[in-house]
Design an enzyme around this catalytic site. Sequence first.
Site, PDB file in Angstrom:
ATOM      1  N   SER A  24      77.029  64.197 -49.841  1.00  0.00           N
ATOM      2  CA  SER A  24      75.577  64.212 -50.063  1.00  0.00           C
ATOM      3  C   SER A  24      75.082  65.652 -50.199  1.00  0.00           C
ATOM      4  CB  SER A  24      74.849  63.490 -48.927  1.00  0.00           C
ATOM      5  OG  SER A  24      75.302  63.948 -47.667  1.00  0.00           O
ATOM      6  N   ASP A  60      84.035  64.795 -46.389  1.00  0.00           N
ATOM      7  CA  ASP A  60      84.216  63.854 -47.503  1.00  0.00           C
ATOM      8  C   ASP A  60      85.180  64.405 -48.543  1.00  0.00           C
ATOM      9  OD1 ASP A  60      82.812  61.478 -47.128  1.00  0.00           O
ATOM     10  OD2 ASP A  60      80.915  62.352 -47.797  1.00  0.00           O
ATOM     11  N   GLU A  91      85.849  56.938 -49.789  1.00  0.00           N
ATOM     12  CA  GLU A  91      85.120  55.701 -50.063  1.00  0.00           C
ATOM     13  C   GLU A  91      86.014  54.657 -50.720  1.00  0.00           C
ATOM     14  OE1 GLU A  91      81.673  56.599 -52.455  1.00  0.00           O
ATOM     15  OE2 GLU A  91      80.858  57.992 -50.967  1.00  0.00           O
ATOM     16  N   GLU A 150      77.715  51.463 -45.043  1.00  0.00           N
ATOM     17  CA  GLU A 150      76.449  51.947 -45.600  1.00  0.00           C
ATOM     18  C   GLU A 150      75.679  50.823 -46.277  1.00  0.00           C
ATOM     19  OE1 GLU A 150      76.665  55.603 -47.823  1.00  0.00           O
ATOM     20  OE2 GLU A 150      74.594  55.423 -48.539  1.00  0.00           O
TER      21      GLU A 150
HETATM   22  O1  KIV Z   1      77.812  61.936 -47.900  1.00  0.00           O
HETATM   23  C1  KIV Z   1      77.199  61.450 -46.928  1.00  0.00           C
HETATM   24  O2  KIV Z   1      76.217  62.010 -46.410  1.00  0.00           O
HETATM   25  C2  KIV Z   1      77.670  60.177 -46.403  1.00  0.00           C
HETATM   26  C3  KIV Z   1      76.827  59.515 -45.356  1.00  0.00           C
HETATM   27  C4  KIV Z   1      75.644  58.927 -45.989  1.00  0.00           C
HETATM   28  C5  KIV Z   1      77.583  58.531 -44.578  1.00  0.00           C
HETATM   29  O3  KIV Z   1      78.675  59.690 -46.809  1.00  0.00           O
END
Ligand code: KIV
Length: 272
Positions: free
Chosen positions: A53, A91, A123, A190
């Site tokens: 994000s 991530d 994911e 989510e």
């Molecule tokens: O990238 C992110 O902030 C996320 C959260 C929304 C869990 O994956």
Amino acid sequence: MSVHNPDIKRVTTHTIQELKNKGEKISALTAYDYSMARAVDAAGVEVILVGDSASNVMAGHETTLPITLDQMIYHASSVVRAVKRALVVVDLPFGSYQGNSAEALRSAIRIMKESGAHAIKLEGGQEIRESIVRILSAGVPVMGHLGLTPQSIYKFGTYAVRAREEAEAAKLMTDAQMLEEIGCFGVVLEKIPAALTKQVSQALQIPTIGIGAGPDADGQILVVHDMLGINNEFKPRFLRQYADLHSVMKQAITNYVDDVKSRDFPNEKEAY
Ligand code: KIV
């Protein structure tokens, strides 16, 4: 008053499993830079996610797709330098793991080696099983992410609630059980119905961390810029906004501009 557990000196994947085992909720937030991570860590948040994000809130992109592995490593390194207590999860960005499992492993290793983070998140379910198994076999802790998976936004076509239909809910449950079976230490859920979150959280031994997934996940996560109101352009129903920092910052900066223009700043005490 803070209710965070001061007995926890350093949060590990084992700590968050223990929190689930004893029924204590897990708090998680995103962070992407040193200063924010210091505040989030000092406040007692157990899990800090360097989320992709960052692509939205730090870089202003419309989706999470453009952020690169190098950029994620830059953000993650800044966060790791700030954190003394929390578990730092990073991530894997879009395009760094879906292609093949060897590439997924290379990406995960780069994140762990170059940023000093403690775990990675990616994911998807069955489609990326092989990649997850390969990353896990290298000793890298993996957190799954099911439900609304923003890297697939062009497949979904909308950010609406996922898994309302029985077939999608059943696949989500199967995927969650598969993630646990192969050795993931947790899974983000989510934007799914609260009742499904409850079922999945009860079916799994490992902790679930919800965002827009109701009260029965084992923990909750929010994007820190959203919950602090730094980003005032995003107000979904699931978001609780704890501050309006956009207004606070704008007012402070306006005052600064006025003070400079009126020659009030700097004054004698602020000069050498
Ligand atoms: O990238 C992110 O902030 C996320 C959260 C929304 C869990 O994956």
